[in-house]
Structures are given as structure tokens and as C-alpha cells.
Write a protein that holds these residues in place. Structure first.
Motif, short mmCIF file in Angstrom:
data_model
loop_
_atom_site.label_atom_id
_atom_site.label_comp_id
_atom_site.label_asym_id
_atom_site.label_seq_id
_atom_site.Cartn_x
_atom_site.Cartn_y
_atom_site.Cartn_z
N LYS A 107 0.90 -1.09 0.04
CA LYS A 107 -0.25 0.16 0.18
C LYS A 107 0.71 1.04 0.03
O LYS A 107 0.78 2.11 -0.66
N GLU A 108 1.77 1.08 0.71
CA GLU A 108 2.60 2.50 0.87
C GLU A 108 3.35 2.58 -0.73
O GLU A 108 3.73 3.86 -0.89
N ARG A 109 3.84 1.53 -1.28
CA ARG A 109 4.62 1.75 -2.48
C ARG A 109 3.50 2.26 -3.43
O ARG A 109 3.99 3.22 -4.25
N ILE B 297 0.88 4.27 -2.96
CA ILE B 297 0.74 5.59 -2.50
C ILE B 297 2.01 6.32 -2.91
O ILE B 297 1.68 7.47 -3.59
N ALA B 298 3.36 5.85 -2.79
CA ALA B 298 4.43 6.75 -3.15
C ALA B 298 4.22 6.94 -4.84
O ALA B 298 4.72 7.86 -5.32
N GLU B 299 3.91 5.73 -5.40
CA GLU B 299 4.00 6.19 -6.99
C GLU B 299 2.84 6.95 -7.45
O GLU B 299 3.13 7.75 -8.31
#
Length: 60
Positions: free
Chosen positions: A2-4, A6-8
Motif C-alpha cells: 500500500k505504501e509503495r 501511495i508513493a507511486e
């Protein structure tokens, strides 16, 4: 994961100034034609599928 994602998405927004975009299935001419047909009483799904040539994702 999920964090990846959001970062993308944040990177894309920063680079393009918007989110992930999607190109239109209709050209300006087809869109104009579709609007005129709907105003004259044709159902939008019928106009899209039969007269403009765009899949609606829903059976008529």
C-alpha cells in the motif's frame, strides 16, 4: 505494498500535476454526435454501442 502504491501515485501527481489519467474513447466529433443523438431521444447506451462504436460494459 500500500505504501509503495501511495508513493507511486504521489510521484505521478507531482510529475503530471494530476492523477493517473485515462484517454477518452471519443473524439470531439463523436462526442458532439453522441450528445445530439441523446438530445433527440436516443438512449445513451444505444448511442454509444450502435451508433458511436464504444463499448458500454453493460448489455443492451
Amino acid at each position: 505494498m500500500k505504501e509503495r502504491m501511495i508513493a507511486e501515485l504521489a510521484t505521478v501527481r507531482k510529475d503530471r500535476g494530476i492523477g493517473i489519467d485515462r484517454t477518452s474513447a471519443l473524439t470531439p466529433d463523436k462526442l458532439d454526435t453522441a450528445r445530439k443523438l441523446v438530445v433527440t431521444g436516443d438512449k445513451p447506451a444505444k448511442v454509444a454501442k450502435l451508433k458511436i462504436g464504444v463499448e458500454t460494459g453493460t448489455p443492451l
